[in-house]
Write an enzyme that holds these catalytic residues in place. Structure first.
Site, PDB file in Angstrom:
ATOM      1  N   THR A 143       0.833  -1.197   0.000  1.00 21.04           N
ATOM      2  CA  THR A 143       0.000   0.000   0.000  1.00 21.04           C
ATOM      3  C   THR A 143       0.868   1.246   0.000  1.00 21.04           C
ATOM      4  OG1 THR A 143      -1.825  -1.080   1.168  1.00 21.04           O
ATOM      5  CG2 THR A 143      -1.666   1.309   1.392  1.00 21.04           C
ATOM      6  N   GLY A 179      -5.424  -4.356   7.429  1.00 20.36           N
ATOM      7  CA  GLY A 179      -6.547  -3.434   7.402  1.00 20.36           C
ATOM      8  C   GLY A 179      -7.638  -3.675   8.410  1.00 20.36           C
TER       9      GLY A 179
END
Length: 354
Positions: free
Chosen positions: A219, A273
């Site tokens: 990410t 996440g």
């Protein structure tokens, strides 16, 4: 009587001159303070955190990562240096990382269980607290751009999937063929985990076996402070290898993966996440600063080193506060990261002990 009047006039003139001098000094100090504040800017980026070990990294790959990090942050730095906004710096910096197959975002996005790429991104303006996000898009070259347009050109904060792409088409976006996002190493990662799943058909498969957990740590994100004192943050990702059922992580969720507030800081997160959502990581750092008076570094350390691990999660953040102080906090073996300040001083790091 004349003497008294003369003394009064002299006193008045002297006092008036002194006040004018004091006012001039105050104006000069105020102007200098404003000038100093306007000159104070900075930018910080990440390219993901995870089990990034030097022993597993060859020299050419390490050089490639550092070169791309330098290229990306330099783009944002030049925008800020020339008086551009933090939102512009964040968007254009992330574009460079999205276009690189080195990172799990845009061109280098990982594959879902079905063999497709689903992209998420978000951005937030610290001045207005306005924000935009997209999730599950499959044909958008630079998802951070669409997140920005959701913020600026719609009444919404988050758009998902085909709806987000329909909105993009109304703005003239080119829909990319899905082959654009294909990279061999990401595809091979999916095949490895699918083989592992097939070999354990009759057994309960753990989370770590179902996903290549560290793959999501590619990410990318950016946080910036511009010369006008405005903060912004953005994050973009391809999610997790082998993710199913349109799973969405923290990256497009305001307060979890991205947050910016001129009163405190701007934060972009990278990590597992599910835990970053449950911990509302990005907002929590800002809240600790606002309500408990912690410094950026203290708040980041509290959240990343104590709160997230206590739940079982890992990852990291990059952040910058309203005074230009930077934090690059993570609880993994490494995090691709870089920062530049108003003086043009550049720091690029990958491993934990650097």
């Amino acid at each position: 009587m004349i003497k008294t009047l003369t003394y009064f006039c002299v006193f008045f003139l002297l006092f008036g001159c002194k006040n004018n001098e004091n006012q001039h000094d105050r104006n000069e100090n105020s102007s200098q303070k404003t000038l100093n504040e306007e000159k104070n800017f900075g930018i910080v980026i990440h390219g993901g955190a995870g089990t990034i070990l030097k022993k597993n990294m060859n020299d050419s790959l390490e050089t490639a990562y550092k070169t791309k990090l330098k290229e990306a942050i330099s783009v944002g730095y030049e925008i800020l240096k020339n008086g551009g906004t933090s939102l512009e710096a964040v968007t254009h910096t992330i574009n460079v990382l999205e276009d690189s197959p080195l990172f799990n975002s845009g061109k280098g996005a990982v594959f879902t269980h079905e063999g497709s790429n689903e992209l998420d991104a978000s951005i937030m303006d610290g001045k207005t607290l306005n924000a935009g996000a997209v999730a599950g898009v499959k044909h958008i070259k630079n998802p951070i751009n669409l997140a920005f347009d959701v913020m600026e050109k719609s009444e919404h904060v988050m758009l998902y999937g085909s709806g987000a792409e329909e909105f993009a088409q109304t703005l003239g976006y080119k829909m990319m063929d899905t082959s654009y996002f294909y990279t061999q190493n990401r595809y091979e990662s999916l095949q490895k985990v699918l083989i592992k799943e097939n070999n354990n058909t009759n057994e309960q498969v753990s989370f770590e076996d179902s996903f290549i957990k560290n793959s999501k740590f590619g990410t990318v994100g950016c946080a910036a402070l511009d010369k006008h004192g405005n903060l912004a943050a953005g994050t973009s990702t391809g999610g997790m290898t082998n993710k199913r059922w349109n799973r969405i992580g923290d990256s497009p969720i305001i307060g979890a993966g991205t947050y910016a507030n001129n009163a405190t800081c701007a934060v972009s997160a990278t990590g597992w996440g599910e835990y970053f959502i449950r911990s509302v990581v990005a907002y929590d750092i800002s809240a600790l600063m606002e309500y408990k008076g912690l410094s950026l570094q203290e708040a980041a350390k509290e959240v990343i080193q104590r709160k997230v691990p206590a739940l079982g999660g890992d990852g990291g953040i990059v952040a910058i506060d309203k005074d230009g102080n930077v934090a690059m906090e993570f609880n993994t073996a490494g995090m691709y990261r870089a920062t530049m300040n108003a003086k043009g001083e550049l720091i690029i790091k990958i491993y934990k002990d650097e």
